[in-house]
Design a protein around this motif. Structure first.
Motif, short mmCIF file in Angstrom:
data_model
loop_
_atom_site.label_atom_id
_atom_site.label_comp_id
_atom_site.label_asym_id
_atom_site.label_seq_id
_atom_site.Cartn_x
_atom_site.Cartn_y
_atom_site.Cartn_z
N UNK A 29 0.84 -1.21 0.29
CA UNK A 29 -0.03 -0.38 0.04
C UNK A 29 0.60 1.52 0.00
N UNK A 30 0.61 2.31 -0.91
CA UNK A 30 1.22 3.69 -0.92
C UNK A 30 0.96 4.46 0.58
N UNK A 31 2.13 4.31 1.31
CA UNK A 31 2.52 5.19 2.68
C UNK A 31 1.98 6.44 2.32
N UNK A 32 2.13 7.24 1.16
CA UNK A 32 1.92 8.76 1.18
C UNK A 32 0.42 9.18 0.92
N UNK A 33 -0.63 8.01 0.99
CA UNK A 33 -1.78 8.24 1.51
C UNK A 33 -2.45 7.89 2.43
N UNK A 34 -3.23 8.43 3.07
CA UNK A 34 -4.43 8.05 4.62
C UNK A 34 -4.66 6.41 4.63
N UNK A 35 -4.72 5.44 5.29
CA UNK A 35 -5.31 4.55 5.17
C UNK A 35 -6.77 4.06 4.48
#
Length: 116
Positions: A40-46
């Motif tokens: 999952x991208x860590x640049x966006x919120x869960x």
């Protein structure tokens, strides 16, 4: 004649509203490789849902469906659906599961790395 025109215009507006709501949802992107599994991208919120573009993996719809079934069987915390017209896998995380209720995105990435 005016009533018919008004009715026709109302139908057109309703149809446009309905068709826009039926278009594909846009979810944050996730990636998948044979080395790291799903990330999952860590640049966006869960988020509860993510998209994985399986066309970049060279998969056809049948291969994507097999992957979705396999991944879904490997973890009771995720569901994977195939969006064939858009060449996407839709990954749904069970954010309310007791085990994962307080997980952050890094904890989810750790779990997903083991689901391969």
């Amino acid at each position: 004649m005016k009533k018919t025109l008004k009715f026709f215009l109302c139908l057109m507006v309703f149809g446009l509203c309905l068709s826009s709501s039926l278009q594909a949802q846009n979810y944050p992107d996730a990636t998948s490789t044979s080395d790291t599994g799903i990330t999952l991208s860590v640049d966006e919120p869960l988020s509860e849902k993510y998209e994985i573009d399986y066309s970049t993996l060279g998969w056809n719809t049948q291969t994507a469906q097999q992957a979705a079934n396999y991944l879904g069987e490997k973890s009771d915390l995720i569901t994977v659906e195939v969006d064939a017209p858009n060449s996407r896998l839709i990954l749904t995380l069970d954010l309310d599961a007791p085990k994962a209720k307080h997980w952050n995105i890094h904890k989810w990435n750790g779990h997903l790395a083991n689901v391969r």
